[in-house]
Design an enzyme around this catalytic site. Structure first.
Site, PDB file in Angstrom:
ATOM      1  N   ARG A   1      -3.228   3.630  12.452  1.00 59.42           N
ATOM      2  CA  ARG A   1      -2.743   4.830  11.749  1.00 59.42           C
ATOM      3  C   ARG A   1      -1.762   5.610  12.618  1.00 59.42           C
ATOM      4  O   ARG A   1      -0.886   6.279  12.098  1.00 59.42           O
ATOM      5  CB  ARG A   1      -3.920   5.672  11.283  1.00 59.42           C
ATOM      6  CG  ARG A   1      -4.663   4.943  10.161  1.00 59.42           C
ATOM      7  CD  ARG A   1      -5.861   5.697   9.640  1.00 59.42           C
ATOM      8  NE  ARG A   1      -6.608   4.840   8.719  1.00 59.42           N
ATOM      9  CZ  ARG A   1      -7.804   5.132   8.238  1.00 59.42           C
ATOM     10  NH1 ARG A   1      -8.395   6.257   8.582  1.00 59.42           N
ATOM     11  NH2 ARG A   1      -8.407   4.296   7.412  1.00 59.42           N
TER      12      ARG A   1
ATOM     13  N   SER B   1      -6.379  -3.318  14.419  1.00 62.09           N
ATOM     14  CA  SER B   1      -5.834  -2.619  15.584  1.00 62.09           C
ATOM     15  C   SER B   1      -6.901  -2.215  16.599  1.00 62.09           C
ATOM     16  O   SER B   1      -6.754  -2.482  17.797  1.00 62.09           O
ATOM     17  CB  SER B   1      -5.053  -1.389  15.118  1.00 62.09           C
ATOM     18  OG  SER B   1      -5.863  -0.552  14.312  1.00 62.09           O
TER      19      SER B   1
ATOM     20  N   TYR C   1      -3.030  -9.028  16.267  1.00 59.87           N
ATOM     21  CA  TYR C   1      -2.022  -8.541  17.210  1.00 59.87           C
ATOM     22  C   TYR C   1      -1.947  -9.449  18.435  1.00 59.87           C
ATOM     23  O   TYR C   1      -1.086  -9.285  19.278  1.00 59.87           O
ATOM     24  CB  TYR C   1      -2.335  -7.083  17.588  1.00 59.87           C
ATOM     25  CG  TYR C   1      -2.362  -6.209  16.345  1.00 59.87           C
ATOM     26  CD1 TYR C   1      -1.172  -5.719  15.810  1.00 59.87           C
ATOM     27  CD2 TYR C   1      -3.552  -5.946  15.662  1.00 59.87           C
ATOM     28  CE1 TYR C   1      -1.171  -4.972  14.636  1.00 59.87           C
ATOM     29  CE2 TYR C   1      -3.562  -5.201  14.494  1.00 59.87           C
ATOM     30  CZ  TYR C   1      -2.372  -4.720  13.987  1.00 59.87           C
ATOM     31  OH  TYR C   1      -2.367  -4.000  12.815  1.00 59.87           O
TER      32      TYR C   1
ATOM     33  N   GLU D   1     -16.422  -7.665  -4.845  1.00 62.32           N
ATOM     34  CA  GLU D   1     -14.996  -7.360  -4.686  1.00 62.32           C
ATOM     35  C   GLU D   1     -14.170  -8.652  -4.686  1.00 62.32           C
ATOM     36  O   GLU D   1     -13.132  -8.745  -5.334  1.00 62.32           O
ATOM     37  CB  GLU D   1     -14.741  -6.614  -3.360  1.00 62.32           C
ATOM     38  CG  GLU D   1     -15.110  -5.138  -3.381  1.00 62.32           C
ATOM     39  CD  GLU D   1     -14.074  -4.289  -4.121  1.00 62.32           C
ATOM     40  OE1 GLU D   1     -13.118  -4.846  -4.665  1.00 62.32           O
ATOM     41  OE2 GLU D   1     -14.255  -3.058  -4.154  1.00 62.32           O
TER      42      GLU D   1
ATOM     43  N   LYS E   1     -12.306  -4.860   2.086  1.00 62.56           N
ATOM     44  CA  LYS E   1     -11.748  -4.007   3.136  1.00 62.56           C
ATOM     45  C   LYS E   1     -12.656  -2.793   3.299  1.00 62.56           C
ATOM     46  O   LYS E   1     -12.858  -2.027   2.353  1.00 62.56           O
ATOM     47  CB  LYS E   1     -10.335  -3.573   2.758  1.00 62.56           C
ATOM     48  CG  LYS E   1      -9.754  -2.559   3.744  1.00 62.56           C
ATOM     49  CD  LYS E   1      -8.289  -2.313   3.498  1.00 62.56           C
ATOM     50  CE  LYS E   1      -7.768  -1.207   4.386  1.00 62.56           C
ATOM     51  NZ  LYS E   1      -6.354  -0.944   4.199  1.00 62.56           N
TER      52      LYS E   1
ATOM     53  N   CYS F   1       0.859  -1.186   0.000  1.00 62.49           N
ATOM     54  CA  CYS F   1       0.000   0.000   0.000  1.00 62.49           C
ATOM     55  C   CYS F   1       0.891   1.231   0.000  1.00 62.49           C
ATOM     56  O   CYS F   1       2.112   1.132   0.144  1.00 62.49           O
ATOM     57  CB  CYS F   1      -0.929   0.006   1.200  1.00 62.49           C
ATOM     58  SG  CYS F   1      -2.285   1.192   1.005  1.00 62.49           S
TER      59      CYS F   1
ATOM     60  N   LYS G   1     -11.765  -7.600   6.150  1.00 64.18           N
ATOM     61  CA  LYS G   1     -11.160  -6.701   7.140  1.00 64.18           C
ATOM     62  C   LYS G   1     -12.088  -5.540   7.412  1.00 64.18           C
ATOM     63  O   LYS G   1     -12.545  -4.939   6.448  1.00 64.18           O
ATOM     64  CB  LYS G   1      -9.835  -6.206   6.562  1.00 64.18           C
ATOM     65  CG  LYS G   1      -9.111  -5.209   7.418  1.00 64.18           C
ATOM     66  CD  LYS G   1      -7.899  -4.711   6.684  1.00 64.18           C
ATOM     67  CE  LYS G   1      -7.279  -3.611   7.532  1.00 64.18           C
ATOM     68  NZ  LYS G   1      -6.305  -2.861   6.831  1.00 64.18           N
TER      69      LYS G   1
HETATM   70  C1  PBG Z   1      -2.896   0.232   4.802  1.00 64.47           C
HETATM   71  C2  PBG Z   1      -3.477  -0.596   5.879  1.00 64.47           C
HETATM   72  C3  PBG Z   1      -4.281  -0.206   6.965  1.00 64.47           C
HETATM   73  C4  PBG Z   1      -4.433  -1.337   7.774  1.00 64.47           C
HETATM   74  C5  PBG Z   1      -3.771  -2.376   7.127  1.00 64.47           C
HETATM   75  N1  PBG Z   1      -3.206  -1.901   5.949  1.00 64.47           N
HETATM   76  C6  PBG Z   1      -4.797   1.104   7.359  1.00 64.47           C
HETATM   77  C7  PBG Z   1      -5.813   1.798   6.573  1.00 64.47           C
HETATM   78  O1  PBG Z   1      -6.354   1.312   5.587  1.00 64.47           O
HETATM   79  O2  PBG Z   1      -6.074   2.933   6.956  1.00 64.47           O
HETATM   80  C8  PBG Z   1      -5.167  -1.398   9.066  1.00 64.47           C
HETATM   81  C9  PBG Z   1      -4.712  -2.457  10.005  1.00 64.47           C
HETATM   82  C10 PBG Z   1      -5.149  -2.293  11.415  1.00 64.47           C
HETATM   83  O3  PBG Z   1      -5.962  -1.416  11.779  1.00 64.47           O
HETATM   84  O4  PBG Z   1      -4.678  -3.093  12.237  1.00 64.47           O
HETATM   85  N2  PBG Z   1      -3.747   0.745   3.879  1.00 64.47           N
END
Ligand code: PBG
Length: 323
Positions: free
Chosen positions: A205, A274, A313, A233, A195, A120, A248
């Site tokens: 973030r 997270s 995690y 998707e 996602k 990403c 996700k």
């Molecule tokens: C990158 C990405 C994100 C997460 C995984 N890859 C953040 C987002 O899309 O803002 C989130 C993972 C998490 O919250 O543990 N794009």
């Protein structure tokens, strides 16, 4: 034939019989640990909202990976925090970028550990969006070129699996084409297919220093109200060549995991993100929930819904406690 002939409590009467009829199992091999890699040496910068997790420099990530291997985890997924961010996300696809260097170091020290990379741009752009900004929004097709270059550079560094999380249209096809052209036709793609644009990414973030500086991600990540769209998707990503797909976040989207399991015969991952982790840890810190029981109930529910593996995690704590 119902009660009194049928008594479901018979099979719950003690641990040995409960163990025999358990429908859902957890194993360390089903867990993938996310790791945040940052520049420098000897760096371990704790992430306030994610107790037990830290930004780690490469020299600290390598021993962490040794632990993961010893615990029998399914693998790790790397997120890089570059030294410089710019408009073109150049750190994302640089051959000596932070993620590429980390992959090389980890694979050199622990060739048997499965190393995935998040593909990403949001950690690498100065504005924190997941691609090239044109007219105030992320330009899809230009971003595809970055993603393909990034995936190839990760594969070249030795990544076992590349996992695009940007939610651009056509990214899986672009990445597959890039990988194949560069001689990596055996590198699998795990696409973050469904996602959602979720508040549960907030602690991440902070950890990855990737919050968008303006606006939000709703023009590319999915609207949390939609489930049929998630199936589209996934279907499109599979048509484009995804080897595995992901849903996700996990806990608020168990219905999506379940429906995906019903429809698609491919390995399905779920990202227990997270914010889902932070919620549990906060309640545990307050003494409101028991860590072990909460963690296992949550992870079990994600597996019961149909996920084959979980990015979480909790990977190390859970693997450590499993029999
Ligand atoms: C990158 C990405 C994100 C997460 C995984 N890859 C953040 C987002 O899309 O803002 C989130 C993972 C998490 O919250 O543990 N794009």
């Amino acid at each position: 034939m119902a009660f009194p002939v049928q008594r479901l409590r018979r099979l719950r009467s003690g641990e040995p019989i409960r163990r025999l009829v358990r429908e859902t199992q957890l194993a360390p091999s089903q867990f993938i640990l996310p790791l945040f890699v940052c520049p420098g040496e000897g760096v371990r910068r704790e992430i306030g909202s994610m107790p037990g997790h830290a930004q780690l420099s490469i020299d600290n990530v390598v021993p962490e990976c040794e632990e993961c291997l010893a615990l029998g985890l399914g693998g790790v997924i790397l997120f890089g925090i570059p030294e410089h961010k710019d408009e073109m996300a150049s750190g994302a696809y640089a051959d000596d970028g932070i993620t590429q260097r980390a992959v090389r170091a980890i694979k050199k020290a622990h060739p048997k550990l499965l190393v995935m990379t998040d593909v990403c741009n949001c950690e690498y752009t100065s504005h924190g969006h997941c691609g090239f900004i044109k007219d105030g929004d992320v330009d899809n097709d230009i971003t595809l070129e970055w993603l393909a270059k990034t995936a190839v550079s990760h594969a070249r560094a030795g990544a076992d699996v590349v996992a695009p999380s940007d939610m651009m249209d056509g990214r899986v096809a672009a990445i597959r084409k890039g990988l194949d052209a560069a001689g990596f036709s055996n590198t699998p793609i795990l696409s973050y297919a469904a996602k959602y644009s979720s508040v549960f990414y907030s602690p991440f973030r902070d950890a990855a220093e990737s919050a968008p500086q303006f606006g939000d991600r709703r023009s590319y990540q999915m609207d949390p109200t939609n489930s049929r769209e998630a199936m589209r998707e996934i279907e499109l990503d599979l048509e484009e060549g995804a080897d595995m797909i992901m849903v996700k976040p996990a806990l608020a989207y168990l219905d999506i995991i379940h429906e995906a399991r019903r429809r698609f015969d491919v390995p399905i991952g779920a990202y227990h993100v997270s914010g889902e982790y932070s919620m549990v840890m906060a309640a545990v810190e307050k003494g409101w929930l028991d860590l072990e029981r909460t963690m296992f109930e949550v992870l079990t529910s994600i597996r019961r819904a149909g996920a084959d593996f979980i990015l979480t995690y909790f990977s190390k704590i859970a693997a450590d406690l499993l029999p």
